[in-house]
Design a protein around this motif. Structure first.
Motif, PDB file in Angstrom:
ATOM      1  N   ALA A  97      19.087  14.286  11.630  1.00  0.00           N
ATOM      2  CA  ALA A  97      19.974  14.702  12.368  1.00  0.00           C
ATOM      3  C   ALA A  97      18.984  14.772  13.975  1.00  0.00           C
ATOM      4  N   GLY A  98      19.311  15.036  15.165  1.00  0.00           N
ATOM      5  CA  GLY A  98      18.836  15.496  15.479  1.00  0.00           C
ATOM      6  C   GLY A  98      19.006  17.165  16.418  1.00  0.00           C
TER       7      GLY A  98
ATOM      8  N   HIS B 222      12.296  24.136  21.740  1.00  0.00           N
ATOM      9  CA  HIS B 222      13.609  23.513  22.802  1.00  0.00           C
ATOM     10  C   HIS B 222      14.151  22.505  23.482  1.00  0.00           C
ATOM     11  N   ASN B 223      12.830  21.902  22.891  1.00  0.00           N
ATOM     12  CA  ASN B 223      13.056  20.213  22.978  1.00  0.00           C
ATOM     13  C   ASN B 223      14.131  19.251  21.897  1.00  0.00           C
ATOM     14  N   LEU B 224      14.903  18.780  22.397  1.00  0.00           N
ATOM     15  CA  LEU B 224      15.436  17.814  21.383  1.00  0.00           C
ATOM     16  C   LEU B 224      14.192  16.942  20.597  1.00  0.00           C
ATOM     17  N   HIS B 225      14.572  17.061  19.160  1.00  0.00           N
ATOM     18  CA  HIS B 225      13.590  16.571  18.198  1.00  0.00           C
ATOM     19  C   HIS B 225      14.507  16.373  16.315  1.00  0.00           C
ATOM     20  N   GLY B 226      14.087  15.363  15.801  1.00  0.00           N
ATOM     21  CA  GLY B 226      14.751  15.005  14.991  1.00  0.00           C
ATOM     22  C   GLY B 226      14.314  15.215  13.358  1.00  0.00           C
ATOM     23  N   HIS B 227      15.482  15.999  12.817  1.00  0.00           N
ATOM     24  CA  HIS B 227      14.508  16.188  11.229  1.00  0.00           C
ATOM     25  C   HIS B 227      15.165  15.460  10.060  1.00  0.00           C
TER      26      HIS B 227
ATOM     27  N   PRO C 295      22.619  25.664  16.419  1.00  0.00           N
ATOM     28  CA  PRO C 295      21.854  24.293  15.109  1.00  0.00           C
ATOM     29  C   PRO C 295      20.872  25.054  14.402  1.00  0.00           C
ATOM     30  N   THR C 296      20.827  25.833  13.801  1.00  0.00           N
ATOM     31  CA  THR C 296      20.164  26.517  13.104  1.00  0.00           C
ATOM     32  C   THR C 296      19.626  25.509  11.713  1.00  0.00           C
TER      33      THR C 296
ATOM     34  N   GLU D  93      15.058  21.885   6.176  1.00  0.00           N
ATOM     35  CA  GLU D  93      15.162  20.353   7.804  1.00  0.00           C
ATOM     36  C   GLU D  93      13.786  20.168   7.839  1.00  0.00           C
ATOM     37  N   THR D  94      12.828  20.562   7.297  1.00  0.00           N
ATOM     38  CA  THR D  94      11.233  19.781   7.265  1.00  0.00           C
ATOM     39  C   THR D  94      10.622  20.428   6.107  1.00  0.00           C
ATOM     40  N   GLU D  95       8.935  20.001   5.373  1.00  0.00           N
ATOM     41  CA  GLU D  95       8.225  20.435   4.175  1.00  0.00           C
ATOM     42  C   GLU D  95       8.491  21.870   3.934  1.00  0.00           C
TER      43      GLU D  95
END
Ligand SMILES: Nc1nc2c(c(=O)[nH]1)N=C([C@H](O)[C@H](O)COP(=O)(O)OP(=O)(O)OP(=O)(O)O)CN2
Length: 146
Positions: free
Chosen positions: A12-13, A24-29, A103-104, A136-138
């Motif tokens: 999901a982004g 603040h940029n749209l990004h995905g995980h 969405p943290t 969310e990330t590694e």
């Protein structure tokens, strides 16, 4: 009491315009959630069937979050993407996330703990959500112990 854990995964982004910097940029995980449930072993020596619990959680995640955008209801992009027919989960608006604004990873962990609580509340045996960890990330994760 015995704890058992299952994992759910989704793509999901999101974006976090309330924070300084690049998020603040749209990004995905590739998100992962570990849901730990506490209960007593039954006469078959299981607390809860993994497959059943995982399927129920993954079904909710697939319907609501997977391949969607997770945004704050106040985020200007939420309305734009919904108008464009895209899948958007809005924090601050959804029944289980009304008091969660953005969405943290912390808010996603809280959301999944509420989803899990509703699911285990439907079992006839007493179960409670003991812990939810969302990665969310590694490098980044959040943990909720309701
Ligand atoms: N407390 C929180 N802080 C941040 C969150 C969050 O959910 N809770 N989220 C982000 C961003 O979503 C971002 O994608 C992750 O942040 P960051 O660690 O800066 O990014 P990387 O994992 O790509 O780390 P690098 O060191 O840049 O490789 C920000 N903060």
């Amino acid at each position: 009491m015995t704890n058992v854990s299952i994992r759910v995964r989704f793509e999901a982004g999101h974006r976090l315009p309330q924070l300084p910097g690049k998020c603040h940029n749209l990004h995905g995980h590739s998100w992962q959630g570990w849901i730990t449930v506490a209960g007593t072993m039954n006469d078959q020596d299981v607390v809860v069937d993994f497959g059943e619990l995982k399927a129920a959680l993954q079904r909710w995640v697939d319907q609501n979050l997977d391949h969607g955008m997770l945004l704050g209801a106040e985020d200007e992009w939420a309305a734009r993407l919904v108008d464009g027919g895209l899948k958007v989960f809005r924090f601050g608006e959804h029944r289980l996330a009304r008091d969660l604004s953005w969405p943290t990873v912390e808010a996603v962990a809280e959301l999944l703990s509420r989803v899990a609580a509703e699911i285990v509340g439907g079992y006839t045996t007493p179960l409670r959500v003991a812990r939810v960890v969302v990665q969310e990330t590694e490098n980044n994760r959040a943990e909720v112990a309701p």
